[in-house]
Motif scaffolding. Structure first.
Motif, PDB file in Angstrom:
ATOM      1  N   GLY A  33       0.816  -1.204   0.000  1.00  0.00           N
ATOM      2  CA  GLY A  33       0.000   0.000   0.000  1.00  0.00           C
ATOM      3  C   GLY A  33       0.849   1.253   0.000  1.00  0.00           C
ATOM      4  N   ARG A  34       1.964   1.223   0.739  1.00  0.00           N
ATOM      5  CA  ARG A  34       2.865   2.370   0.755  1.00  0.00           C
ATOM      6  C   ARG A  34       3.565   2.543  -0.589  1.00  0.00           C
ATOM      7  NH1 ARG A  34       5.473   6.296   3.930  1.00  0.00           N
ATOM      8  NH2 ARG A  34       3.433   6.300   4.934  1.00  0.00           N
ATOM      9  N   ILE A  35       3.963   1.433  -1.228  1.00  0.00           N
ATOM     10  CA  ILE A  35       4.579   1.533  -2.552  1.00  0.00           C
ATOM     11  C   ILE A  35       3.633   2.254  -3.506  1.00  0.00           C
ATOM     12  CG2 ILE A  35       5.303   0.200  -4.574  1.00  0.00           C
ATOM     13  CD1 ILE A  35       6.406  -1.902  -2.610  1.00  0.00           C
ATOM     14  N   ARG A  36       2.349   1.862  -3.522  1.00  0.00           N
ATOM     15  CA  ARG A  36       1.393   2.518  -4.397  1.00  0.00           C
ATOM     16  C   ARG A  36       1.262   4.002  -4.043  1.00  0.00           C
ATOM     17  NH1 ARG A  36      -3.327   4.775  -4.961  1.00  0.00           N
ATOM     18  NH2 ARG A  36      -4.565   4.408  -6.852  1.00  0.00           N
ATOM     19  N   ALA A  37       1.209   4.304  -2.747  1.00  0.00           N
ATOM     20  CA  ALA A  37       1.027   5.689  -2.320  1.00  0.00           C
ATOM     21  C   ALA A  37       2.216   6.564  -2.714  1.00  0.00           C
ATOM     22  CB  ALA A  37       0.811   5.738  -0.809  1.00  0.00           C
ATOM     23  N   LEU A  38       3.408   6.010  -2.718  1.00  0.00           N
ATOM     24  CA  LEU A  38       4.600   6.798  -3.036  1.00  0.00           C
ATOM     25  C   LEU A  38       4.801   6.983  -4.534  1.00  0.00           C
ATOM     26  CD1 LEU A  38       7.123   5.324  -0.432  1.00  0.00           C
ATOM     27  CD2 LEU A  38       6.047   7.580  -0.360  1.00  0.00           C
ATOM     28  N   LEU A  39       4.225   6.090  -5.345  1.00  0.00           N
ATOM     29  CA  LEU A  39       4.404   6.179  -6.792  1.00  0.00           C
ATOM     30  C   LEU A  39       3.527   7.280  -7.390  1.00  0.00           C
ATOM     31  CD1 LEU A  39       4.429   2.431  -7.901  1.00  0.00           C
ATOM     32  CD2 LEU A  39       6.340   4.045  -8.108  1.00  0.00           C
ATOM     33  N   LYS A  40       4.062   7.930  -8.412  1.00  0.00           N
ATOM     34  CA  LYS A  40       3.240   8.820  -9.229  1.00  0.00           C
ATOM     35  C   LYS A  40       2.255   7.977 -10.042  1.00  0.00           C
ATOM     36  CE  LYS A  40       6.803  12.363 -10.043  1.00  0.00           C
ATOM     37  NZ  LYS A  40       7.643  13.022 -11.091  1.00  0.00           N
ATOM     38  N   SER A  41       1.225   8.605 -10.554  1.00  0.00           N
ATOM     39  CA  SER A  41       0.343   7.928 -11.489  1.00  0.00           C
ATOM     40  C   SER A  41       1.159   7.472 -12.688  1.00  0.00           C
ATOM     41  CB  SER A  41      -0.769   8.879 -11.941  1.00  0.00           C
ATOM     42  OG  SER A  41      -1.598   8.258 -12.890  1.00  0.00           O
ATOM     43  N   GLY A  42       1.059   6.199 -13.039  1.00  0.00           N
ATOM     44  CA  GLY A  42       1.853   5.649 -14.133  1.00  0.00           C
ATOM     45  C   GLY A  42       3.239   5.207 -13.717  1.00  0.00           C
ATOM     46  N   GLY A  43       3.560   5.317 -12.415  1.00  0.00           N
ATOM     47  CA  GLY A  43       4.883   4.908 -11.940  1.00  0.00           C
ATOM     48  C   GLY A  43       5.011   3.401 -11.801  1.00  0.00           C
ATOM     49  N   SER A  44       6.252   2.928 -11.628  1.00  0.00           N
ATOM     50  CA  SER A  44       6.525   1.487 -11.549  1.00  0.00           C
ATOM     51  C   SER A  44       7.458   1.177 -10.393  1.00  0.00           C
ATOM     52  CB  SER A  44       7.163   0.977 -12.846  1.00  0.00           C
ATOM     53  OG  SER A  44       6.317   1.187 -13.957  1.00  0.00           O
ATOM     54  N   ALA A  45       7.257   0.015  -9.795  1.00  0.00           N
ATOM     55  CA  ALA A  45       8.174  -0.514  -8.784  1.00  0.00           C
ATOM     56  C   ALA A  45       8.803  -1.787  -9.325  1.00  0.00           C
ATOM     57  CB  ALA A  45       7.432  -0.805  -7.482  1.00  0.00           C
ATOM     58  N   PHE A  46      10.066  -2.010  -8.982  1.00  0.00           N
ATOM     59  CA  PHE A  46      10.802  -3.178  -9.442  1.00  0.00           C
ATOM     60  C   PHE A  46      11.310  -3.949  -8.222  1.00  0.00           C
ATOM     61  CE2 PHE A  46      11.012   0.103 -12.629  1.00  0.00           C
ATOM     62  CZ  PHE A  46      10.696  -0.565 -13.799  1.00  0.00           C
ATOM     63  N   CYS A  47      10.952  -5.224  -8.158  1.00  0.00           N
ATOM     64  CA  CYS A  47      11.343  -6.071  -7.027  1.00  0.00           C
ATOM     65  C   CYS A  47      12.112  -7.289  -7.537  1.00  0.00           C
ATOM     66  CB  CYS A  47      10.124  -6.563  -6.252  1.00  0.00           C
ATOM     67  SG  CYS A  47       9.049  -5.281  -5.601  1.00  0.00           S
ATOM     68  N   ALA A  48      13.077  -7.722  -6.745  1.00  0.00           N
ATOM     69  CA  ALA A  48      13.730  -9.008  -6.993  1.00  0.00           C
ATOM     70  C   ALA A  48      13.774  -9.765  -5.679  1.00  0.00           C
ATOM     71  CB  ALA A  48      15.135  -8.817  -7.556  1.00  0.00           C
ATOM     72  N   VAL A  49      13.431 -11.046  -5.736  1.00  0.00           N
ATOM     73  CA  VAL A  49      13.400 -11.902  -4.558  1.00  0.00           C
ATOM     74  C   VAL A  49      14.063 -13.236  -4.915  1.00  0.00           C
ATOM     75  CG1 VAL A  49      11.301 -10.865  -3.589  1.00  0.00           C
ATOM     76  CG2 VAL A  49      11.112 -12.789  -5.189  1.00  0.00           C
ATOM     77  N   PRO A  50      14.488 -14.011  -3.908  1.00  0.00           N
ATOM     78  CA  PRO A  50      15.035 -15.336  -4.226  1.00  0.00           C
ATOM     79  C   PRO A  50      13.992 -16.206  -4.925  1.00  0.00           C
ATOM     80  CG  PRO A  50      15.582 -14.699  -1.965  1.00  0.00           C
ATOM     81  CD  PRO A  50      14.595 -13.693  -2.466  1.00  0.00           C
ATOM     82  N   ASN A  51      14.459 -16.993  -5.878  1.00  0.00           N
ATOM     83  CA  ASN A  51      13.587 -17.908  -6.612  1.00  0.00           C
ATOM     84  C   ASN A  51      13.182 -19.065  -5.695  1.00  0.00           C
ATOM     85  OD1 ASN A  51      12.351 -19.653  -8.395  1.00  0.00           O
ATOM     86  ND2 ASN A  51      14.185 -20.076  -9.591  1.00  0.00           N
ATOM     87  N   ALA A  52      11.873 -19.216  -5.455  1.00  0.00           N
ATOM     88  CA  ALA A  52      11.391 -20.247  -4.536  1.00  0.00           C
ATOM     89  C   ALA A  52      11.786 -21.649  -4.991  1.00  0.00           C
ATOM     90  CB  ALA A  52       9.872 -20.138  -4.386  1.00  0.00           C
ATOM     91  N   ALA A  53      11.834 -21.886  -6.303  1.00  0.00           N
ATOM     92  CA  ALA A  53      12.227 -23.216  -6.800  1.00  0.00           C
ATOM     93  C   ALA A  53      13.691 -23.507  -6.480  1.00  0.00           C
ATOM     94  CB  ALA A  53      11.983 -23.308  -8.300  1.00  0.00           C
ATOM     95  N   ARG A  54      14.536 -22.483  -6.513  1.00  0.00           N
ATOM     96  CA  ARG A  54      15.953 -22.660  -6.157  1.00  0.00           C
ATOM     97  C   ARG A  54      16.089 -22.980  -4.668  1.00  0.00           C
ATOM     98  NH1 ARG A  54      20.469 -20.420  -8.741  1.00  0.00           N
ATOM     99  NH2 ARG A  54      22.326 -20.665  -7.447  1.00  0.00           N
ATOM    100  N   ILE A  55      15.278 -22.322  -3.843  1.00  0.00           N
ATOM    101  CA  ILE A  55      15.304 -22.607  -2.404  1.00  0.00           C
ATOM    102  C   ILE A  55      14.883 -24.045  -2.151  1.00  0.00           C
ATOM    103  CG2 ILE A  55      14.232 -22.045  -0.184  1.00  0.00           C
ATOM    104  CD1 ILE A  55      13.964 -19.150  -1.250  1.00  0.00           C
ATOM    105  N   GLU A  56      13.841 -24.490  -2.855  1.00  0.00           N
ATOM    106  CA  GLU A  56      13.365 -25.873  -2.690  1.00  0.00           C
ATOM    107  C   GLU A  56      14.454 -26.868  -3.096  1.00  0.00           C
ATOM    108  OE1 GLU A  56       9.707 -28.789  -4.165  1.00  0.00           O
ATOM    109  OE2 GLU A  56       9.709 -26.655  -4.684  1.00  0.00           O
ATOM    110  N   TYR A  57      15.180 -26.540  -4.173  1.00  0.00           N
ATOM    111  CA  TYR A  57      16.297 -27.402  -4.565  1.00  0.00           C
ATOM    112  C   TYR A  57      17.310 -27.503  -3.428  1.00  0.00           C
ATOM    113  CZ  TYR A  57      21.030 -28.301  -6.045  1.00  0.00           C
ATOM    114  OH  TYR A  57      22.328 -28.768  -6.085  1.00  0.00           O
ATOM    115  N   GLN A  58      17.695 -26.375  -2.855  1.00  0.00           N
ATOM    116  CA  GLN A  58      18.694 -26.379  -1.789  1.00  0.00           C
ATOM    117  C   GLN A  58      18.254 -27.264  -0.629  1.00  0.00           C
ATOM    118  OE1 GLN A  58      20.067 -21.707  -2.481  1.00  0.00           O
ATOM    119  NE2 GLN A  58      19.710 -22.462  -0.415  1.00  0.00           N
TER     120      GLN A  58
END
Length: 321
Positions: free
Chosen positions: A177-202
């Protein structure tokens, strides 16, 4: 999926043989965070989101004692992928925000070529990084993105970046909700997280497990879509990092070596890892890790057969709806 005890978590984050005082301190911290002796790892049947229960993030005491803070790789796949995406997005003098900016390695890729330094806000808890960021001309704050200190920035940012951050955080509706509130109209957020399938492999191939309270969320594209629907955001694109064999082999040899020490705290691997850091210890660990490479070949064959889905990171672009 499974239950984790405070003893198991403390043993993974701060082995007793290596540092008994830190081990006892982590045991106390984790017990306090969980409000008990165990934590359950759960998975949503609808969107595949994996999460710890209780769903409680690690605090400053936890990260200070585990030493998990303050390591900032200079180059990541998600950095290059995001820069490529930004080059295709038109924004006149964009204002940007990075959450968990570290020492500013990503920001240095886009400033000054795409963004002016005075239009950058960087959030970072590590107080040692704040002067580093300020010397580059960035506005640097040691606050949570949900903090009231950012209330005046509502609707201010064209782009927001969160790289390897979201998996550490609780309070997800407040976060998105805060990400949306901080973005301008038409703005974008970019996220990267660990790949869950890679974690399952480990975790199924005798490598380091991914335990709370460090990482408390295991994300899928469907999980991002679910939380975004509730908070006025849209998942514009989601991509898995292509598997890099150089990165994978380096991590797998190292992580499986660490896991051997965790599983046998009285064995030779654990005994060597408990020695003070030195050149001799590094050489001994490297030699031991190399000895076990033949035992990893079947695991590597599995990775080869499933290489399309076992890259290190999941990258998503979220647009303000």
């Amino acid at each position: 999926m499974r239950t984790v005890s405070v003893q198991e978590a403390a043993h993974c984050f701060a082995p007793e043989r290596a540092d008994r005082e830190s081990h006892e301190r982590i045991l106390t911290i984790v017990t306090s965070l969980w409000g008990g002796q165990t934590c359950h790892l759960m998975r949503c049947a609808d969107c595949g989101f994996g999460f710890s229960w209780p769903f409680v993030a690690g605090n400053a005491d936890f990260y200070n004692f585990t030493g998990a803070a303050g390591v900032y790789p200079r180059s990541k796949w998600e950095f290059a992928r995001t820069v490529a995406e930004l080059e295709g997005l038109a924004a006149e003098r964009p204002k940007i925000l990075e959450v968990g900016a570290g020492n500013g390695h990503f920001l240095n890729l886009v400033c000054p070529s795409l963004v002016r330094a005075e239009d950058v806000t960087a959030l970072e808890y590590n107080v040692k990084s704040i002067p580093v960021l300020e010397r580059r001309g960035y506005r640097a704050l040691s606050v949570d993105v949900r903090d009231r200190a950012l209330d005046a920035d509502r609707g201010s940012f064209d782009f927001i970046f969160l790289f390897q951050i979201v998996e550490h955080l609780d309070g997800l509706d407040a976060l998105f909700g805060r990400i949306r509130a901080l973005l301008k109209s038409g703005g974008s957020a970019f996220c990267a997280v660990p790949n869950a399938a890679r974690i399952e492999y480990q975790e199924t191939h005798r490598s380091v497990p991914d335990l709370p309270p460090n990482h408390i969320g295991r994300w899928t594209p469907q999980a991002f879509e679910a939380v975004c629907r509730r908070n006025g955001l849209v998942v514009r694109s989601a991509e898995l990092e292509p598997l890099s064999w150089r990165e994978f082999l380096a991590h797998d040899i190292s992580y499986s070596h660490i896991r051997r020490a965790q599983l046998n705290p009285d064995g030779i691997v654990a005994r060597i890892r408990s020695l003070p850091r030195s050149g001799m210890r590094r050489l001994a660990e490297a030699a031991l890790a190399a000895l076990f490479i033949p035992a990893r070949l079947s695991a590597w064959h599995y990775v080869y057969r499933h290489r399309e889905r076992l890259g290190g990171s999941l990258w998503v672009r979220l647009d303000r709806a």
